[in-house]
Write a protein that holds these residues in place. Structure first.
Motif, PDB file in Angstrom:
ATOM      1  N   THR A  65      35.340  37.859  -6.854  1.00 53.90           N
ATOM      2  CA  THR A  65      34.833  36.487  -6.771  1.00 53.90           C
ATOM      3  C   THR A  65      33.460  36.405  -6.106  1.00 53.90           C
ATOM      4  O   THR A  65      32.659  35.541  -6.456  1.00 53.90           O
ATOM      5  N   THR A  66      33.196  37.325  -5.190  1.00 56.44           N
ATOM      6  CA  THR A  66      31.889  37.310  -4.527  1.00 56.44           C
ATOM      7  C   THR A  66      30.787  37.611  -5.528  1.00 56.44           C
ATOM      8  O   THR A  66      29.759  36.928  -5.563  1.00 56.44           O
ATOM      9  N   GLU A  71      26.462  35.948  -9.239  1.00 56.50           N
ATOM     10  CA  GLU A  71      25.820  36.122 -10.535  1.00 56.50           C
ATOM     11  C   GLU A  71      25.913  34.896 -11.436  1.00 56.50           C
ATOM     12  O   GLU A  71      25.040  34.678 -12.277  1.00 56.50           O
ATOM     13  N   ASN A  72      26.982  34.115 -11.299  1.00 54.38           N
ATOM     14  CA  ASN A  72      27.134  32.944 -12.158  1.00 54.38           C
ATOM     15  C   ASN A  72      27.869  31.856 -11.389  1.00 54.38           C
ATOM     16  O   ASN A  72      29.056  31.605 -11.604  1.00 54.38           O
ATOM     17  N   TYR A  76      31.804  29.971 -11.548  1.00 54.14           N
ATOM     18  CA  TYR A  76      32.631  30.070 -10.353  1.00 54.14           C
ATOM     19  C   TYR A  76      33.060  28.687  -9.870  1.00 54.14           C
ATOM     20  O   TYR A  76      34.219  28.437  -9.607  1.00 54.14           O
ATOM     21  N   GLN A  77      32.105  27.760  -9.780  1.00 54.06           N
ATOM     22  CA  GLN A  77      32.386  26.414  -9.290  1.00 54.06           C
ATOM     23  C   GLN A  77      33.345  25.674 -10.219  1.00 54.06           C
ATOM     24  O   GLN A  77      34.175  24.869  -9.773  1.00 54.06           O
TER      25      GLN A  77
END
Length: 81
Positions: A65-66, A71-72, A76-77
């Motif tokens: 997840t990091t 990167e994107n 993620y959000q």
């Protein structure tokens, strides 16, 4: 409950926690011994009397997840709870 009773309870708790830690260490040592013997024999399952011991290799794939966040961030959000 008096102060003396509380101290007594805390001491009993500390004693039991130490005993639990000692038992956990012994459990881990026994598991390691059994695993080592099974590894030496090259087996993932071992019958010993009425018991069957199984230790299998587990491969897991997890999302980093990091790295995804770095990167994107938009994706993620969108998927976080």
């Amino acid at each position: 409950m008096s102060s003396i009773e509380i101290v007594s309870k805390i001491e009993a708790l500390k004693e039991l926690e130490a005993l639990a830690a000692e038992a956990a260490a012994e459990i881990d040592a026994l598991k390691d011994t059994i695993k080592k013997e099974m590894d030496n024999r090259g087996v993932e399952e071992l019958e010993a009397g009425q018991y069957i011991a199984r230790f299998t290799t587990v491969v897991s794939n997890r999302l980093d997840t990091t790295a995804l966040k770095r990167e994107n961030s938009a994706i993620y959000q969108r998927y976080i709870k």
